[in-house]
Design a protein around this motif. Structure first.
Motif, PDB file in Angstrom:
ATOM      1  N   GLU A   1      61.803  16.598  33.604  1.00 32.14           N
ATOM      2  CA  GLU A   1      62.731  16.487  34.733  1.00 32.14           C
ATOM      3  C   GLU A   1      63.250  17.860  35.144  1.00 32.14           C
ATOM      4  OE1 GLU A   1      66.440  13.650  36.138  1.00 32.14           O
ATOM      5  OE2 GLU A   1      65.662  13.511  34.105  1.00 32.14           O
ATOM      6  N   ILE A   2      63.505  18.697  34.129  1.00 31.26           N
ATOM      7  CA  ILE A   2      63.920  20.081  34.373  1.00 31.26           C
ATOM      8  C   ILE A   2      62.955  20.992  33.620  1.00 31.26           C
ATOM      9  CG2 ILE A   2      65.753  21.784  34.059  1.00 31.26           C
ATOM     10  CD1 ILE A   2      67.754  19.458  34.098  1.00 31.26           C
ATOM     11  N   ALA A   3      62.410  21.971  34.322  1.00 29.68           N
ATOM     12  CA  ALA A   3      61.446  22.878  33.703  1.00 29.68           C
ATOM     13  C   ALA A   3      62.054  23.571  32.484  1.00 29.68           C
ATOM     14  CB  ALA A   3      60.979  23.913  34.722  1.00 29.68           C
ATOM     15  N   LYS A   4      61.196  23.838  31.491  1.00 27.04           N
ATOM     16  CA  LYS A   4      61.635  24.483  30.261  1.00 27.04           C
ATOM     17  C   LYS A   4      60.868  25.787  30.066  1.00 27.04           C
ATOM     18  CE  LYS A   4      62.212  19.957  27.960  1.00 27.04           C
ATOM     19  NZ  LYS A   4      63.680  19.926  27.863  1.00 27.04           N
ATOM     20  N   THR A   5      61.456  26.718  29.346  1.00 28.01           N
ATOM     21  CA  THR A   5      60.701  27.891  28.944  1.00 28.01           C
ATOM     22  C   THR A   5      59.664  27.437  27.921  1.00 28.01           C
ATOM     23  OG1 THR A   5      62.148  28.430  27.079  1.00 28.01           O
ATOM     24  CG2 THR A   5      62.741  29.348  29.246  1.00 28.01           C
ATOM     25  N   ALA A   6      58.680  28.261  27.674  1.00 33.22           N
ATOM     26  CA  ALA A   6      57.647  27.898  26.696  1.00 33.22           C
ATOM     27  C   ALA A   6      58.260  27.621  25.327  1.00 33.22           C
ATOM     28  CB  ALA A   6      56.615  29.023  26.606  1.00 33.22           C
ATOM     29  N   GLU A   7      59.218  28.474  24.934  1.00 36.91           N
ATOM     30  CA  GLU A   7      59.872  28.289  23.635  1.00 36.91           C
ATOM     31  C   GLU A   7      60.640  26.969  23.594  1.00 36.91           C
ATOM     32  OE1 GLU A   7      60.022  30.966  25.504  1.00 36.91           O
ATOM     33  OE2 GLU A   7      59.594  32.768  24.321  1.00 36.91           O
ATOM     34  N   GLU A   8      61.369  26.655  24.660  1.00 33.34           N
ATOM     35  CA  GLU A   8      62.125  25.407  24.719  1.00 33.34           C
ATOM     36  C   GLU A   8      61.193  24.200  24.682  1.00 33.34           C
ATOM     37  OE1 GLU A   8      65.992  26.784  27.435  1.00 33.34           O
ATOM     38  OE2 GLU A   8      64.160  26.015  28.398  1.00 33.34           O
ATOM     39  N   ALA A   9      60.081  24.295  25.413  1.00 31.66           N
ATOM     40  CA  ALA A   9      59.134  23.182  25.470  1.00 31.66           C
ATOM     41  C   ALA A   9      58.539  22.902  24.100  1.00 31.66           C
ATOM     42  CB  ALA A   9      58.026  23.492  26.475  1.00 31.66           C
ATOM     43  N   LEU A  10      58.111  23.945  23.400  1.00 31.07           N
ATOM     44  CA  LEU A  10      57.500  23.734  22.096  1.00 31.07           C
ATOM     45  C   LEU A  10      58.517  23.302  21.049  1.00 31.07           C
ATOM     46  CD1 LEU A  10      54.724  26.460  21.739  1.00 31.07           C
ATOM     47  CD2 LEU A  10      54.574  24.101  22.527  1.00 31.07           C
ATOM     48  N   ARG A  11      59.737  23.773  21.158  1.00 36.60           N
ATOM     49  CA  ARG A  11      60.788  23.293  20.239  1.00 36.60           C
ATOM     50  C   ARG A  11      61.028  21.805  20.459  1.00 36.60           C
ATOM     51  NH1 ARG A  11      63.453  28.457  20.668  1.00 36.60           N
ATOM     52  NH2 ARG A  11      64.577  27.764  22.529  1.00 36.60           N
TER      53      ARG A  11
ATOM     54  N   LYS B   1      46.601  20.909  36.901  1.00 31.96           N
ATOM     55  CA  LYS B   1      47.671  21.896  37.023  1.00 31.96           C
ATOM     56  C   LYS B   1      48.760  21.726  35.956  1.00 31.96           C
ATOM     57  CE  LYS B   1      45.694  23.457  40.762  1.00 31.96           C
ATOM     58  NZ  LYS B   1      44.886  24.701  40.707  1.00 31.96           N
ATOM     59  N   ALA B   2      48.351  21.267  34.777  1.00 29.74           N
ATOM     60  CA  ALA B   2      49.313  21.156  33.677  1.00 29.74           C
ATOM     61  C   ALA B   2      49.680  22.540  33.175  1.00 29.74           C
ATOM     62  CB  ALA B   2      48.728  20.317  32.546  1.00 29.74           C
ATOM     63  N   ASP B   3      50.932  22.727  32.830  1.00 34.07           N
ATOM     64  CA  ASP B   3      51.387  23.987  32.231  1.00 34.07           C
ATOM     65  C   ASP B   3      51.240  23.944  30.708  1.00 34.07           C
ATOM     66  OD1 ASP B   3      52.348  24.870  34.801  1.00 34.07           O
ATOM     67  OD2 ASP B   3      54.054  23.514  34.510  1.00 34.07           O
ATOM     68  N   LEU B   4      51.252  22.721  30.172  1.00 32.16           N
ATOM     69  CA  LEU B   4      51.186  22.522  28.725  1.00 32.16           C
ATOM     70  C   LEU B   4      50.308  21.300  28.453  1.00 32.16           C
ATOM     71  CD1 LEU B   4      52.210  22.930  25.743  1.00 32.16           C
ATOM     72  CD2 LEU B   4      54.180  21.498  26.376  1.00 32.16           C
TER      73      LEU B   4
END
Length: 364
Positions: free
Chosen positions: A247-257, A299-302
């Motif tokens: 819903e809200i974009a995350k930084t790479a670190e936030e996403a993996l955490r 177009k997936a980022d992760l």
């Protein structure tokens, strides 16, 4: 309740018709007519699971992974597969496996991964092809409504988020029965002109026999004219993998955490971080290296999956983060999904969720 009652319910959720060709799904051990004393739901069927079933008086194990994957030539209890099969047969325990049949439905393995991650705007990553068919039939006007609703009741006319879908054309049909005919309308030997409705209706391939049964039962003619064709349309409800969005974009670190917390893993193998926040996320439970290109094309980022090899990570090419969270970890919520579904279907029956962790991989 007999085994068939439970397998019928499972087929409604994840028809074995859509399992991959290489897979081995369905009732692997036991008979459909066996009276069920209790059901144990598990991710894998190991000896400890059979022992748990015996202890909890469950004579039906519903497993995500099949214990019998390739042909068995002997049952000498020399390996874990032979021991499981031998013990299950000896104790009259039936085993049913779902595997890729559940992978290939919208509310299946990958849908659960999306739900746990809190993804929105989800859709199938790789839709299955040739899973939608179209029925065309011709019905006297007076009987069109009855036939149409019989087909709807059999599961016809469902398109994405819509049901009761059909297209109808009025026209004139002609027929002339021979001396052995017994027409409902008209006289043998006389050409009959009848005002008819052409009914066109799409349906999922696995429902073909049910739809034809409903058609023949509800149609007034002795001989029912009908046509069935396989369509190239994309099936929005069936296919492997899913893609959605935070819903809200995350930084790479936030996403993996976040991923690490949701899937309760001690480590994540991943490719290099990319120079943008993570919004679009693709998932595929189990071994998912084959879908890296599709995740990139979407177009997936992760891309969250498992069993990636060394050279698979090069395919990220700084356009996506590839995250291997572990095979068991990616599918761990599947038994909860199956248990919740069956509990809703069989409110007053003993449905046990296995408390055994069947992950064969340990971390040091």
């Amino acid at each position: 309740m007999i085994v068939k009652d439970f397998t019928n319910a499972i087929e409604e959720l994840a028809p074995s018709y859509y399992a991959e060709d290489f897979d081995n799904t369905g009732l692997l051990i036991g008979e459909f007519t066996t009276v069920v004393t209790g059901v144990l739901v598990t991710l894998d069927t190991l000896e400890t699971i059979v022992d748990e079933a015996i202890e909890k008086k469950c004579n039906l194990i519903i497993s995500f992974h099949p214990i019998i994957f390739s042909g068995l030539k002997k049952l000498n209890r020399k390996n874990y597969v032979e021991r499981v099969v031998h013990k299950a047969i000896k104790n009259d325990i039936a085993i049913y496996a779902m595997h890729t049949a559940l992978d290939n439905v919208y509310n299946g393995v990958n849908g659960m991964m999306c739900e746990k991650l809190g993804l929105i705007n989800t859709s199938i990553l790789i839709p299955k092809s040739k899973t939608i068919k179209k029925l065309t039939t011709y019905v006297p006007k007076a009987n069109a409504e009855v036939v149409r609703h019989a087909l709807f009741d059999a599961g016809g006319g469902n398109i994405g988020n819509y049901n009761y879908c059909s297209f109808n054309i009025n026209g004139t049909g002609t027929f002339n029965g021979n001396e052995d005919s017994n027409p409902t309308i008209g006289t043998p030997g006389v050409t009959q002109f009848e005002e008819e409705v052409q009914i066109n209706m799409m349906f999922s391939s696995h429902l073909e026999s049910s739809l034809l049964k409903a058609l023949f039962k509800s149609h007034p003619y002795e001989e029912v004219a009908h046509e069935i064709e396989t369509l190239e349309n994309v099936d929005q409800q069936r296919g492997i993998g899913m893609i959605g969005e935070f819903e809200i974009a995350k930084t790479a670190e936030e996403a993996l955490r976040h991923v690490k917390s949701v899937f309760k893993t001690t480590s994540i193998r991943h490719s290099q971080f990319i120079s943008k926040d993570i919004k679009r996320v693709a998932v595929l439970g189990g071994s998912g290296a084959f879908a890296i290109d599709q995740a990139k094309a979407a177009k997936a980022d992760l891309y969250i999956t498992a069993d990636l090899k060394y050279h698979d990570f090069y395919k990220a090419e700084n356009s996506i983060i590839l995250a291997d969270i572990g095979h068991y970890e990616s599918e761990q919520f599947t038994k909860e999904l199956i248990h919740a579904y069956l509990t809703e279907k069989f409110l007053n029956f003993a449905l046990v969720l296995s408390n055994n962790n069947t992950n064969p991989i340990q971390y040091f």
